[in-house]
Write an enzyme that holds these catalytic residues in place. Sequence first.
Site, short mmCIF file in Angstrom:
data_model
loop_
_atom_site.label_atom_id
_atom_site.label_comp_id
_atom_site.label_asym_id
_atom_site.label_seq_id
_atom_site.Cartn_x
_atom_site.Cartn_y
_atom_site.Cartn_z
N TYR A 4 -0.53 -0.73 10.49
CA TYR A 4 -0.72 -1.18 8.95
C TYR A 4 0.44 -0.84 8.15
O TYR A 4 0.70 -1.49 7.29
CB TYR A 4 -2.00 -0.30 8.44
N SER A 46 0.90 -1.24 0.04
CA SER A 46 0.07 0.19 -0.04
C SER A 46 0.81 1.24 -0.03
O SER A 46 2.14 1.05 0.27
CB SER A 46 -0.97 -0.16 1.23
#
Length: 268
Positions: free
Chosen positions: A162, A149
Amino acid sequence: MDLFDISEKVVAVTGATGVLAGSLARYLAAQKAKVVFMGRNARKLSEAMEGLDESEHMACVCNVLDREALESAKEAVMKKYGRLDALVNGAGGNMPGATIAPEKTFFDLDVSQWAEVVKLNLEGTLLPIMVFGEIFKAQKSGSIVNFSSMTAQSAVTRVLGYSNAKAAVENLTKGLAVEFAKKFGDGLRVNAIAPGFFISNQNRALLTNPDGTFTARGQAVINKTPFGRFGNADEIWGAVHYLISPASKFVTGTVMAIDGGFSCFSGV
Ligand SMILES: NC(=O)c1ccc[n+]([C@@H]2O[C@H](COP(=O)([O-])OP(=O)(O)OC[C@H]3O[C@@H](n4cnc5c(N)ncnc54)[C@H](O)[C@@H]3O)[C@@H](O)[C@H]2O)c1
């Protein structure tokens, strides 16, 4: 030879009940790949596969953190197809408890929640590779596509766990690309995609208001995205198609951004 022919390829997709991987799995099925839809919930899996021919494709109820369930899924795949050509690790995501709320600081971080999100994204990528990779090792071929990401390469506020996990997924991608090539030859490839910002169930409330306008965070993302918009799930299809097709057969250890220019823009 059609460099982009993926028909008849057997592709296992984790997170196939989710927004990005679910849409991708259906695209791959439309390209005549044989798709193994993997997810934790049988009802959601049958919804994800609605209208598809179950003699061509299959559903595997499986938690990516459960090695036994992954082993059973591998056996079922081998029983049905006798091989596997690609593994797409789409399961993952953020968890609200692992974020740093605006009024809090790093020192308030819930370490057990941080560990959970790291476990889901990192171990939830590593374990399917460990189990399904045995097939690739025996075949001396197989393409793995992981999901990173935008949070992996530069800091995105609030989503520390994350980000840490996705940075580790990129590192794992590169490490295994080398490890597999050196030990098992050039038929085994490991790459990742790094989607920019796509509206999903996990981030909808963070990026958009109920009336469809952007939150301040959503607007900040749009301002740093030269395309001036969020991505649509169908915009990851081409990159994954390429990475599992013969067109990318000299490509390993790469991370492909699919981000409307987010990662190359300073914001100024
Ligand atoms: N949406 C975005 O903007 C975006 C951006 C970059 C990366 N990603 C990544 O893309 C991937 C797909 O995300 P999405 O946006 O489609 O979210 P999503 O929540 O729609 O999909 C994630 C899927 O993973 C599944 N999952 C979660 N825990 C699991 C477990 N233990 N075992 C098996 N399945 C499990 C969920 O049930 C869900 O189906 C994730 O890795 C996410 O981190 C998303």
